[in-house]
Design a protein around this motif. Structure first.
Motif, PDB file in Angstrom:
ATOM      1  N   CYS A 104       0.833  -1.210   0.000  1.00 19.92           N
ATOM      2  CA  CYS A 104       0.000   0.000   0.000  1.00 19.92           C
ATOM      3  C   CYS A 104       0.861   1.250   0.000  1.00 19.92           C
ATOM      4  O   CYS A 104       1.915   1.283   0.640  1.00 19.92           O
ATOM      5  CB  CYS A 104      -0.885  -0.011   1.258  1.00 19.92           C
ATOM      6  N   GLY A 105       0.409   2.257  -0.750  1.00 19.06           N
ATOM      7  CA  GLY A 105       1.068   3.556  -0.745  1.00 19.06           C
ATOM      8  C   GLY A 105       0.063   4.647  -0.422  1.00 19.06           C
ATOM      9  O   GLY A 105      -1.134   4.514  -0.728  1.00 19.06           O
TER      10      GLY A 105
ATOM     11  N   ILE B 242      -5.057   6.834  -1.190  1.00 20.80           N
ATOM     12  CA  ILE B 242      -4.543   5.534  -0.744  1.00 20.80           C
ATOM     13  C   ILE B 242      -4.699   4.506  -1.864  1.00 20.80           C
ATOM     14  O   ILE B 242      -5.772   4.387  -2.471  1.00 20.80           O
ATOM     15  CB  ILE B 242      -5.299   5.056   0.522  1.00 20.80           C
ATOM     16  N   GLY B 243      -3.651   3.775  -2.119  1.00 19.48           N
ATOM     17  CA  GLY B 243      -3.705   2.677  -3.094  1.00 19.48           C
ATOM     18  C   GLY B 243      -3.281   1.390  -2.408  1.00 19.48           C
ATOM     19  O   GLY B 243      -2.213   1.332  -1.804  1.00 19.48           O
ATOM     20  N   ILE B 244      -4.120   0.349  -2.503  1.00 21.00           N
ATOM     21  CA  ILE B 244      -3.815  -0.918  -1.816  1.00 21.00           C
ATOM     22  C   ILE B 244      -3.949  -2.084  -2.782  1.00 21.00           C
ATOM     23  O   ILE B 244      -4.920  -2.184  -3.525  1.00 21.00           O
ATOM     24  CB  ILE B 244      -4.786  -1.172  -0.641  1.00 21.00           C
ATOM     25  N   ASN B 245      -2.987  -2.964  -2.738  1.00 14.57           N
ATOM     26  CA  ASN B 245      -3.041  -4.182  -3.547  1.00 14.57           C
ATOM     27  C   ASN B 245      -3.735  -5.262  -2.728  1.00 14.57           C
ATOM     28  O   ASN B 245      -3.205  -5.715  -1.719  1.00 14.57           O
ATOM     29  CB  ASN B 245      -1.619  -4.646  -3.885  1.00 14.57           C
ATOM     30  N   LEU B 246      -4.921  -5.657  -3.194  1.00 14.27           N
ATOM     31  CA  LEU B 246      -5.661  -6.650  -2.414  1.00 14.27           C
ATOM     32  C   LEU B 246      -5.594  -8.044  -3.026  1.00 14.27           C
ATOM     33  O   LEU B 246      -5.047  -8.971  -2.431  1.00 14.27           O
ATOM     34  CB  LEU B 246      -7.128  -6.218  -2.269  1.00 14.27           C
ATOM     35  N   ASN B 247      -6.148  -8.189  -4.213  1.00 12.52           N
ATOM     36  CA  ASN B 247      -6.353  -9.554  -4.717  1.00 12.52           C
ATOM     37  C   ASN B 247      -5.490  -9.916  -5.925  1.00 12.52           C
ATOM     38  O   ASN B 247      -5.762 -10.906  -6.606  1.00 12.52           O
ATOM     39  CB  ASN B 247      -7.840  -9.746  -5.046  1.00 12.52           C
ATOM     40  N   GLN B 248      -4.455  -9.158  -6.173  1.00  6.09           N
ATOM     41  CA  GLN B 248      -3.598  -9.483  -7.317  1.00  6.09           C
ATOM     42  C   GLN B 248      -2.764 -10.736  -7.045  1.00  6.09           C
ATOM     43  O   GLN B 248      -2.246 -10.926  -5.939  1.00  6.09           O
ATOM     44  CB  GLN B 248      -2.601  -8.342  -7.610  1.00  6.09           C
ATOM     45  N   ALA B 249      -2.631 -11.536  -8.120  1.00  4.00           N
ATOM     46  CA  ALA B 249      -1.632 -12.610  -8.084  1.00  4.00           C
ATOM     47  C   ALA B 249      -0.333 -12.010  -8.638  1.00  4.00           C
ATOM     48  O   ALA B 249      -0.354 -10.899  -9.187  1.00  4.00           O
ATOM     49  CB  ALA B 249      -2.110 -13.755  -8.968  1.00  4.00           C
TER      50      ALA B 249
END
Ligand code: BTN
Length: 270
Positions: free
Chosen positions: A130-131, A150-157
């Motif tokens: 997250c940034g 806010i940017g969050i990586n949740l479900n990426q493979a």
């Protein structure tokens, strides 16, 4: 069979959202240039505090230090919130640290152990999940406004990240093996953000600091600090009461760092 739900829906998010103001006025877009820019425009038009804009993708998503931020449609969260804090402009960094604590606490609900790299990168297993980008909005009637993005990586493979980012970026899914319901995650995060923002507003920044220190990945580490053309090495010793990083340089002097790129070099706890 119903097609999988791709986009975030305001109606679902607002249903049972346990906040007083954050997210209560909510817009979800499929694509914008940058959610921070949309909030800036809304702020110019007199939008209320807590107004939130989320987007599935951004053509000009931006990060700190002029970097780009890339989101993955349907798999990440990218949003911005308009805040109108009773603070001086030089205290705005308190909001950034408070937001980092809120994101970390939300990830902890998923049995993860996030760390915070000063000032506000959230890491899982040493990689960025997250940034956070805080920018000043318009000042009206002697009140400042702040855009918290806010940017969050949740479900990426792994394969969902551009090759250049695969070594340095991660997602909640990559670290927990479970996909998160983005609506639920967003609701929980908005509640946490409202709580840590309240600590700042109530002049209880020491509470933010103690929660931030508990999760710090930076304190006690050897760091390289880059400020424009200048860089220096030292040991990160603490954050002060305004959220600045205190770094003991090689001459033994403690420098106060308010804005910089900080790279942690190796583990060395004191
Ligand atoms: C960073 O780590 O450099 C900060 C990244 C911040 C990205 C978010 S995504 C939502 C909001 N809109 C933007 O253009 N940037 C922020």
């Amino acid at each position: 069979m119903k097609p999988p739900r791709l986009f975030l829906e305001p109606k679902r998010i607002l249903k049972g959202l346990g906040t007083r103001s954050l997210g209560q006025t909510l817009y979800c877009f499929s694509k914008v240039a940058s959610t921070n820019d949309v909030i800036l425009q809304l702020a110019e038009g007199g939008a209320v505090e807590g107004t939130t804009v989320a987007a599935e993708s951004q053509s000009k998503g931006r990060g700190r230090q002029g970097r780009r931020w890339v989101s993955t449609e349907g798999k990440s969260l990218a949003f911005s919130i308009l805040l109108k804090p009773r603070l001086h402009a030089d205290e705005v960094s308190e909001i950034t640290l408070a937001a980092a604590v809120a994101v970390a606490k939300t990830l902890e609900h998923y049995r993860l152990r996030p760390k915070i790299k000063w000032p506000n990168d959230i890491l899982l297993s040493g990689k960025k999940v997250c940034g956070i980008l805080t920018e000043m909005g318009p000042n009206k009637d002697k009140m400042i406004s702040v855009v918290l993005g806010i940017g969050i990586n949740l479900n990426q493979a792994g394969k969902d990240f551009p090759p250049a980012l695969r070594e340095t970026a991660t997602s909640l899914y990559r670290c927990s093996g479970r996909r998160a319901d983005r609506t639920l995650f967003f609701q929980k995060l908005l509640v946490q953000l409202e709580e840590t923002y309240r600590w700042v507003e109530e002049r209880r920044f020491t509470k933010v600091l103690s929660e931030w220190r508990k999760r710090s990945d930076t304190l006690g580490r050897q760091v390289k600090v880059t400020q424009g053309p200048r860089h220096f090495f030292g040991q990160a010793v603490d954050v002060d009461e305004k959220g600045a990083l205190l770094v003991r340089n090689d001459l033994g002097m403690v420098e106060r760092v308010t804005s910089a790129d900080v790279e942690t070099l190796k583990i060395r706890k004191f």
